[in-house]
Design an enzyme around this catalytic site. Structure first.
Site, mmCIF file in Angstrom:
data_model
loop_
_atom_site.group_PDB
_atom_site.id
_atom_site.type_symbol
_atom_site.label_atom_id
_atom_site.label_comp_id
_atom_site.label_asym_id
_atom_site.label_seq_id
_atom_site.Cartn_x
_atom_site.Cartn_y
_atom_site.Cartn_z
ATOM 1 N N ALA A 114 0.823 -1.206 0.000
ATOM 2 C CA ALA A 114 0.000 0.000 0.000
ATOM 3 C C ALA A 114 0.851 1.248 0.000
ATOM 4 O O ALA A 114 0.443 2.292 -0.474
ATOM 5 C CB ALA A 114 -0.911 -0.015 1.216
ATOM 6 N N ILE B 64 4.411 1.558 -0.880
ATOM 7 C CA ILE B 64 5.546 1.798 -1.781
ATOM 8 C C ILE B 64 5.081 2.636 -2.964
ATOM 9 O O ILE B 64 4.229 2.220 -3.734
ATOM 10 C CB ILE B 64 6.146 0.472 -2.276
ATOM 11 N N GLU C 8 5.651 3.255 -6.014
ATOM 12 C CA GLU C 8 6.380 2.909 -7.233
ATOM 13 C C GLU C 8 5.869 3.737 -8.416
ATOM 14 O O GLU C 8 6.491 3.769 -9.463
ATOM 15 C CB GLU C 8 6.294 1.413 -7.520
ATOM 16 N N ASP D 111 18.722 35.317 -30.523
ATOM 17 C CA ASP D 111 19.307 36.031 -31.647
ATOM 18 C C ASP D 111 18.263 36.956 -32.232
ATOM 19 O O ASP D 111 17.098 36.593 -32.327
ATOM 20 C CB ASP D 111 19.707 35.037 -32.743
ATOM 21 N N ASP E 85 22.652 29.400 -33.892
ATOM 22 C CA ASP E 85 22.523 28.628 -35.129
ATOM 23 C C ASP E 85 23.866 28.318 -35.772
ATOM 24 O O ASP E 85 23.991 27.406 -36.554
ATOM 25 C CB ASP E 85 21.608 29.346 -36.123
ATOM 26 N N ASP F 114 28.407 28.503 -32.124
ATOM 27 C CA ASP F 114 27.445 28.680 -31.042
ATOM 28 C C ASP F 114 27.385 27.458 -30.128
ATOM 29 O O ASP F 114 26.853 27.532 -29.024
ATOM 30 C CB ASP F 114 26.040 28.941 -31.595
ATOM 31 N N ASP G 149 -3.178 3.959 -10.801
ATOM 32 C CA ASP G 149 -2.120 4.213 -11.766
ATOM 33 C C ASP G 149 -2.593 4.877 -13.044
ATOM 34 O O ASP G 149 -2.191 5.987 -13.362
ATOM 35 C CB ASP G 149 -1.426 2.895 -12.102
#
Ligand code: ADP
Ligand code: MG
Length: 841
Positions: free
Chosen positions: A272, A274, A276, A318, A575, A579, A676
């Site tokens: 109940a 853990i 995960e 830029d 670009d 850079d 889940d």
């Protein structure tokens, strides 16, 4: 060189060579075999517990319970496998999207293929900014220079020559007529006959790439890891406590039974508690987030960037191409006294590439065309020499043998061109005035000059040695991209500082910045000034600078460092070839999908497929949304585990016999099955909160389970616990022999509460019903919520209930459970309401 077929390979030839040589890659991608994947999952503590529990049932001679547990184990494993498979698919698809590509000529046509599809014999086209993907002979070269430092350690770029034979003619190991994988084209272009690919290349042979660093755990990974550990420790304490209590509670049972009971209840509580789901949430949310971003032209190369994007506090972009359209037009022409306008127009064309790709040169040649200078008329001479453009010089020149004389034509930034021009101080002042006028209009100003000599021998070696006759100035306009002004405003409202970086002059940059609403545009700092500052001084200085002008890519690195030293989270665009270091160093390096170089893309965390500033802003917004949703999911998982854990704890403490407990192991598993998908689907799909771009960037050091969230979650969890446990306990008191009924009541309250909780916790401001309506058209949400309800009804009324130690409820009982479940969660909406009212006052 053997005869070269300029049409390239045919499809059949490529297929044959592919069979012979395989793919052009350095290591074979190892795929984890299916059974190993399953083994990994089974070895997770959660599943080990499940399996132990199932085995105990078998030992106890209760194969029915054991079997049910095993069925659940299989279902949950299946869900996990599907989830992992989907995440893998998503990540691989993303990887493919940003995989390096290269232009080749095959069957007489040039097209772009994935670099890994190159085969020996291919004709590949390389140009400035490309990282060479295979070894091969140079069979065509145009200004081709390659930096081979990654192989040879030699910093200076090498000029490449044409390969005469396949055998090396020089003693040097590294040939000048050959290109090597992993090296970098710094200027020019060339055609390469591919010789070796993959591990057969020089680069593959040294196996340097293998040393590439393992992916580091990100701060968020670490936080979540810590959270899991804390929960696991608490679980361990609870487990011991419950096991001991159970053992002594059942004092009248035989010893063996006491052991079994105590182990079972211990396992229940461990399962109940853990969490995960935490790491799963993280990967699922980030990879789904990256996938959604990819559909919006924003390609994430490193998964954690999704989340970092939401914390960005400085956006350094830029000017040209990102803020402006990079579509230039010549809009002003100014000729110095005694010079002919026509000669100025002619010269700016001559100083451009004959096949230009720079939008500025395209604009100039268009202007020339419209003024009687067609390409044919302009480029009717012989090109004798080129002075290439560099970021440092900020000018370039072409030397033409034309009209029986040698014409040196130069264009570039006014400072640079004036530096090599013969101009007296009076004229200089006049020119400065015009530059100022053009710049204030936001125009890029280019100066043009020429020098006429009679023989080739008189042509200076370098552009700096020229002595020009100054012709005049050109003003070019480059309109801001549509919507940039609104986007910048949005950023500034969201507490993100937008900084403009440009090679252009400060006044022009300032005018454009003002145009698009960047704050504080009067002050700017130039690259030259940056050079005079120490790191500490620059750190102080950048606090109130938003425009960096006349900078080279090398300066960008220092700008990023200065901002980072202030504790900012910096996103920076780039670009060019140079850079890459700055992009790597920035928290988020952003490369351009269209205009950018391959190297910059490789160094980046994010590639903008449409080169558009708006996409950066929407990515920041999405980054914030995704982080919000992760936070909500973590909170939700926390909440829902509290009633499960407390139930598992209180049953034994209240002395309820093992068989009559609210949650037997199988029910814990069942709840996990419901929790889940609900949280990872529903919360992952939540749209952004209405205020998402009205609040400052989050503190990157902030904990994901902040104190506020922790308190909220604990209280919510406690209330749900009280509701479900009361429903169970009171029913059990009334019918001590009917633990099935009591259990069903408790479980029903839990599941209903879970359904409401996911809605209520979907937003910090909107009511549960509002968040539900927002996604009412979303079929997947319906599937999940509807599915959960069906499962609940099946548990209560379908014949399987007897297997699960459950019992059917009467309608009244069902209604009570539904009401309890709802109230135990929806009270939180009242708090939201109170907050709203308070805020209005
Ligand atoms: P930006 O950051 O705006 O893209 P660049 O680094 O491309 O600026 O250019 C910086 C400066 O170099 C320009 O303002 C211009 O003066 C000069 N320049 C750029 N491209 C050329 C070119 N093709 N020919 C001559 N000068 C150029
Ligand atoms: Mg440019």
């Amino acid at each position: 060189m053997k005869k070269i077929d300029w049409n390239g390979l045919t499809k059949e030839q490529v297929a044959r060579k592919r069979d012979e040589f395989g793919l052009n890659q350095l290591e074979q991608k190892k795929k984890e075999p299916f059974y190993l994947k399953i083994l990994h999952i089974i070895l997770e503590p959660m599943f080990l517990l499940l399996i132990v529990a199932a085995l105990i049932y078998f030992f106890l001679g209760e194969p029915k319970d054991g079997l049910i547990m095993l069925v659940f184990v299989v279902v949950i494993i299946a869900i996990e496998v599907i989830q992992e498979w989907k995440t893998d698919q998503t990540l691989n698809a993303l990887k493919d999207l940003s995989a390096p590509k290269i232009k080749v000529i095959r069957e007489g046509q040039s097209n772009e293929i994935l670099s890994q599809e190159l085969v020996p014999g291919d004709l590949m086209l390389i140009e400035e900014g490309v990282k060479v993907p295979a070894d091969g002979f140079v069979i065509k070269a145009n200004d081709l220079r390659i930096n081979e430092s990654s192989l040879t350690g030699e910093a200076e770029a090498v000029w490449k020559t044409l390969a005469e034979t396949e055998e090396s003619t020089s003693e040097d190991y590294w040939r000048e007529d050959y290109v090597y994988t992993g090296t970098l084209v710094t200027t020019g272009s060339g055609t390469i006959l591919v010789d070796k690919i993959g591990t057969k290349t020089e680069y593959g042979k040294i196996g340097k790439h293998l040393a590439s660093a393992e992916e580091e755990a990100t701060p968020l990974d670490k936080q979540i890891g810590k959270l899991v550990k804390v929960c696991a420790i608490i679980a361990l304490i609870f487990l011991t406590l419950v096991a001991v209590v159970t053992f002594f509670n059942d004092a009248d049972l035989p010893l063996k039974a006491r052991f079994v009971e105590s182990i079972l209840s211990g396992i229940t509580i461990a399962m109940a508690m853990i969490p995960e789901e935490f790491p799963v949430v993280l990967t699922v949310f980030l990879s789904m987030g990256a996938w959604r971003l990819a559909k919006k032209q924003s390609l994430i190369r490193k998964l954690p960037a999704v989340e970092t994007m939401g914390a960005v506090s400085v956006l350094a972009v830029d000017k040209t191409g990102t803020i402006t359209e990079n579509k230039m037009t010549v809009s002003e022409i100014w000729v110095t006294a005694n010079q002919a306008e026509d000669r100025l127009i002619e010269t700016m064309g001559l100083a451009s590439e004959t096949e230009p790709y720079d939008p500025m040169e395209i604009a100039m040649l268009e202007y020339d065309e419209a003024h009687g200078w067609s390409k044919e008329r302009l480029f009717n001479g012989q090109l004798v020499k080129e002075y290439p453009f560099t970021d440092e010089l900020k000018m370039m020149g072409h030397v033409w043998d034309r009209n029986a004389r040698i014409e040196i034509t130069v264009k570039g930034s006014p400072e640079s061109v004036l530096n090599i021009s013969a101009v007296d101080s009076k004229k200089r002042a006049e020119i400065a005035e015009v530059i100022d006028r053009f710049s204030h209009e936001g125009l890029r100003v280019i100066a043009v000059g020429e020098q006429i000599v009679s023989t080739e021998a008189e042509v200076p070696k370098t552009i700096e040695a020229c002595e020009l006759n100054f012709l005049g100035l050109i003003g070019l306009s480059d309109p801001p991209r549509k919507g940039v002004a609104e986007d910048i405003q949005q950023c500034q409202k969201a507490g993100i500082k937008v900084v403009m970086i440009t090679g252009d002059n400060g006044v022009t940059a300032g005018a454009i910045a003002r145009n698009v609403g960047i704050a504080n545009t009067d002050e700017f700092i130039t690259g030259v000034e940056i050079d005079t500052l120490t790191a500490e001084e620059l750190k102080e200085k950048v606090a109130d600078i938003t425009i960096f002008s006349r900078v080279t890519p090398e300066h960008k690195m220092r700008i990023v460092q200065a901002f980072k030293a202030r504790g900012e989270v910096v996103a920076m665009t780039g670009d060019g070839v140079n850079d890459a270091p700055a992009l790597k160093y920035a928290d988020i390096g952003i490369a351009m999908g269209k205009r950018g170089s391959e190297v910059s893309r490789e160094a980046a965390d994010l590639i903008l497929m449409d080169d558009d500033f708006s996409t950066i802003v929407s990515t920041v917004k999405d980054g914030r949304r995704i982080y919000d949703n992760i936070k909500k999911a973590i909170g939700y998982i926390f909440v829902i585990h509290i009633p499960i854990a407390l139930t598992a704890l209180f049953g034994p403490i209240l002395g309820i016999p093992q068989a009559a407990l609210l949650l037997l192991p199988v029910h814990v598993v069942l709840l996990e099955l419901v929790i889940d998908p609900t949280c990872s689907v529903v919360l992952e799909r939540q749209p952004s909160e209405p205020d998402i771009m009205d609040r400052p960037p989050r503190d990157p050091k902030e904990s994901i389970l902040s104190r506020g969230l922790l308190v909220k979650s604990v209280v919510q969890g406690l209330v749900i616990f009280v509701a479900s446990f009361l429903a169970y306990y009171l029913t059990l008191q009334q019918n001590p022999s009917n633990d099935e009924l009591a259990r069903t009541m408790g479980l029903a309250v839990l599941i209903v509460a879970n359904l409401f909780l996911v809605q209520v916790n979907s937003s910090n401001h909107l009511f549960g019903i509002q968040t539900f309506i927002k996604l009412i058209h979303d079929k997947v949400i319906w599937l999940i919520l509807g599915g959960t309800m069906l499962i609940l009804l099946a548990l209560i009324y379908a014949p399987i209930n007897s297997f699960l130690d459950l019992a059917p409820l009467s309608l009244t009982q069902l209604a009570i459970c539904a009401a309890l479940g709802m109230v135990s969660v929806c009270w939180y909406d009242l708090i939201k309401l109170a907050r709203r009212v308070l805020k209005k006052e």
